[in-house]
Design a protein around this motif. Structure first.
Motif, PDB file in Angstrom:
ATOM      1  N   ASN A  53       1.022  -1.035  -0.085  1.00 15.66           N
ATOM      2  CA  ASN A  53       0.003  -0.041  -0.121  1.00 15.66           C
ATOM      3  C   ASN A  53       0.771   1.161  -0.139  1.00 15.66           C
ATOM      4  O   ASN A  53       1.855   1.254   0.428  1.00 15.66           O
ATOM      5  N   TYR A  54       0.387   2.272  -0.597  1.00 17.27           N
ATOM      6  CA  TYR A  54       0.829   3.743  -0.457  1.00 17.27           C
ATOM      7  C   TYR A  54       0.493   4.306   0.720  1.00 17.27           C
ATOM      8  O   TYR A  54      -0.545   4.387   1.212  1.00 17.27           O
ATOM      9  N   TYR A  55       1.779   5.065   1.456  1.00 19.42           N
ATOM     10  CA  TYR A  55       1.278   6.122   2.566  1.00 19.42           C
ATOM     11  C   TYR A  55       2.290   7.052   2.113  1.00 19.42           C
ATOM     12  O   TYR A  55       3.272   7.237   1.479  1.00 19.42           O
ATOM     13  N   GLY A  56       1.541   8.318   2.824  1.00 22.04           N
ATOM     14  CA  GLY A  56       2.311   9.646   2.416  1.00 22.04           C
ATOM     15  C   GLY A  56       1.929  10.900   3.444  1.00 22.04           C
ATOM     16  O   GLY A  56       0.892  10.775   3.923  1.00 22.04           O
TER      17      GLY A  56
ATOM     18  N   GLN B 137      11.594   4.345   5.187  1.00 27.21           N
ATOM     19  CA  GLN B 137      11.908   4.949   3.739  1.00 27.21           C
ATOM     20  C   GLN B 137      11.473   6.525   3.418  1.00 27.21           C
ATOM     21  O   GLN B 137      11.990   7.315   3.012  1.00 27.21           O
ATOM     22  N   GLY B 138      10.321   6.727   4.125  1.00 25.87           N
ATOM     23  CA  GLY B 138       9.789   8.135   4.219  1.00 25.87           C
ATOM     24  C   GLY B 138      10.524   9.252   4.913  1.00 25.87           C
ATOM     25  O   GLY B 138      11.051  10.176   4.718  1.00 25.87           O
ATOM     26  N   ALA B 139      10.937   8.439   6.143  1.00 24.98           N
ATOM     27  CA  ALA B 139      11.807   9.346   6.891  1.00 24.98           C
ATOM     28  C   ALA B 139      13.173   9.812   6.404  1.00 24.98           C
ATOM     29  O   ALA B 139      13.271  10.976   6.422  1.00 24.98           O
ATOM     30  N   LEU B 140      13.594   8.778   5.497  1.00 27.88           N
ATOM     31  CA  LEU B 140      14.707   9.406   4.870  1.00 27.88           C
ATOM     32  C   LEU B 140      14.734  10.339   3.720  1.00 27.88           C
ATOM     33  O   LEU B 140      15.554  11.281   3.540  1.00 27.88           O
ATOM     34  N   GLN B 141      13.429  10.195   3.126  1.00 27.41           N
ATOM     35  CA  GLN B 141      13.138  11.376   2.181  1.00 27.41           C
ATOM     36  C   GLN B 141      12.814  12.822   2.779  1.00 27.41           C
ATOM     37  O   GLN B 141      13.296  13.878   2.327  1.00 27.41           O
ATOM     38  N   VAL B 142      12.251  12.875   4.106  1.00 23.58           N
ATOM     39  CA  VAL B 142      12.004  13.844   4.847  1.00 23.58           C
ATOM     40  C   VAL B 142      13.602  14.394   5.243  1.00 23.58           C
ATOM     41  O   VAL B 142      13.671  15.696   5.423  1.00 23.58           O
ATOM     42  N   ARG B 143      14.315  13.716   5.560  1.00 19.23           N
ATOM     43  CA  ARG B 143      15.397  13.972   6.070  1.00 19.23           C
ATOM     44  C   ARG B 143      16.141  14.780   4.951  1.00 19.23           C
ATOM     45  O   ARG B 143      16.898  15.778   5.246  1.00 19.23           O
ATOM     46  N   LYS B 144      16.186  14.500   3.646  1.00 21.70           N
ATOM     47  CA  LYS B 144      16.742  15.237   2.732  1.00 21.70           C
ATOM     48  C   LYS B 144      15.915  16.595   2.423  1.00 21.70           C
ATOM     49  O   LYS B 144      16.823  17.464   2.328  1.00 21.70           O
ATOM     50  N   ALA B 145      14.761  16.435   2.668  1.00 17.78           N
ATOM     51  CA  ALA B 145      14.030  17.716   2.429  1.00 17.78           C
ATOM     52  C   ALA B 145      14.117  18.796   3.468  1.00 17.78           C
ATOM     53  O   ALA B 145      13.964  20.167   3.393  1.00 17.78           O
ATOM     54  N   PHE B 146      14.201  18.265   4.805  1.00 15.06           N
ATOM     55  CA  PHE B 146      14.243  19.012   6.032  1.00 15.06           C
ATOM     56  C   PHE B 146      15.206  18.519   6.827  1.00 15.06           C
ATOM     57  O   PHE B 146      15.057  17.869   7.679  1.00 15.06           O
ATOM     58  N   PRO B 147      16.627  18.832   6.342  1.00 12.12           N
ATOM     59  CA  PRO B 147      17.759  18.323   7.397  1.00 12.12           C
ATOM     60  C   PRO B 147      17.645  18.955   8.766  1.00 12.12           C
ATOM     61  O   PRO B 147      18.357  18.353   9.714  1.00 12.12           O
ATOM     62  N   GLU B 148      16.996  19.858   8.895  1.00 11.43           N
ATOM     63  CA  GLU B 148      16.831  20.809  10.346  1.00 11.43           C
ATOM     64  C   GLU B 148      15.784  20.123  10.834  1.00 11.43           C
ATOM     65  O   GLU B 148      15.613  20.357  12.527  1.00 11.43           O
ATOM     66  N   GLY B 149      15.143  18.946  10.517  1.00 16.77           N
ATOM     67  CA  GLY B 149      14.282  18.319  11.594  1.00 16.77           C
ATOM     68  C   GLY B 149      14.587  17.411  12.487  1.00 16.77           C
ATOM     69  O   GLY B 149      15.916  17.166  12.532  1.00 16.77           O
ATOM     70  N   LEU B 150      13.890  16.976  13.303  1.00 20.65           N
ATOM     71  CA  LEU B 150      14.364  16.410  14.614  1.00 20.65           C
ATOM     72  C   LEU B 150      13.965  14.719  14.019  1.00 20.65           C
ATOM     73  O   LEU B 150      12.900  14.491  14.133  1.00 20.65           O
TER      74      LEU B 150
END
Ligand code: 5GP
Length: 204
Positions: free
Chosen positions: A80-83, A106-119
């Protein structure tokens, strides 16, 4: 202009209890984060409500969201897709509120790229055998799905390196306390606080 909120990403292996920890966090009055409700093509489980637990979408609707760049990240997980809806996240952060995502790795790694300042918080099981136990006792999945999830989980644990903090989920309440303590500390981090003070004092 309001200071931007913090993007908090809780991730970790399947079956580790991300959903349980998230639900417990959001049932507590002193939790000040905003939960970003995900989109999914998975069918609702008993008791799940559209717009509360997830936004339930058809495959076609989800693929359109991908095409139109409406998702901050997305992943295919066990068929299934999740987003994560990007507009909600952007709007809420710009209002100065902290946004909380509970997503797979997998999603968390994408967010890390887009928002490196995230926690980035990795929720870890006390042990792998405990993890299998939890998946089996949940009792809602077939053996094939369980085996598939176990394989994915082993690969995910190797990915711990991509996170800022590891939160062990030996006890749901303790895990919630740890998450809140980390977020409080993160708000005090010099890199986040210093620009505000420097602006007030008008120093470089
Ligand atoms: P479930 O089907 O059990 O609700 O969720 C399966 C997995 O999908 C869980 O690991 C959950 O954290 C993850 N998940 C839920 N929402 C999202 C999302 O928006 N993006 C990604 N990448 N994973 C998600």
């Amino acid at each position: 202009m309001k200071e931007r909120g913090l993007l908090i990403v809780l991730s970790g292996p399947s079956g580790v209890g991300k959903g349980t920890v998230r639900k417990e966090l959001f049932s507590q009055e002193d939790t000040k984060f905003e939960y970003s409700i995900s989109m999914t093509t998975r069918k609702p489980r008993e008791g799940e409500v559209d717009g509360v637990d997830y936004f339930f979408k058809s495959k076609e609707e989800f693929e359109k969201l991908i095409e139109e760049n409406k998702l901050l990240e997305w992943a295919e997980f066990v068929g299934n897709y999740y987003g994560t809806p990007v507009d909600y996240v952007e709007k809420t952060l710009s209002e100065g509120k902290d946004v909380f995502l509970e997503i797979e790795v997998q999603g968390a790694l994408q967010v890390r790229k887009a928002f490196p300042e995230g926690l980035f918080l990795f929720l870890s099981p006390p042990s792998l055998s405990e993890l299998k136990n939890r998946i089996v006792t949940r009792g809602t999945e077939s053996e094939e799905i369980i085996n598939n999830r176990m394989k994915v989980a082993k690969e995910e644990i190797i990915m711990m390196d991509a996170y800022d903090y590891v939160v062990e989920n030996d006890d749901v309440q303790l895990a919630c306390d740890r998450i809140k303590a980390i977020v409080t500390a993160e708000h005090c981090r010099r890199e986040r606080v210093a620009p505000r003070y420097k602006k007030i004092l008008e120093v470089e």
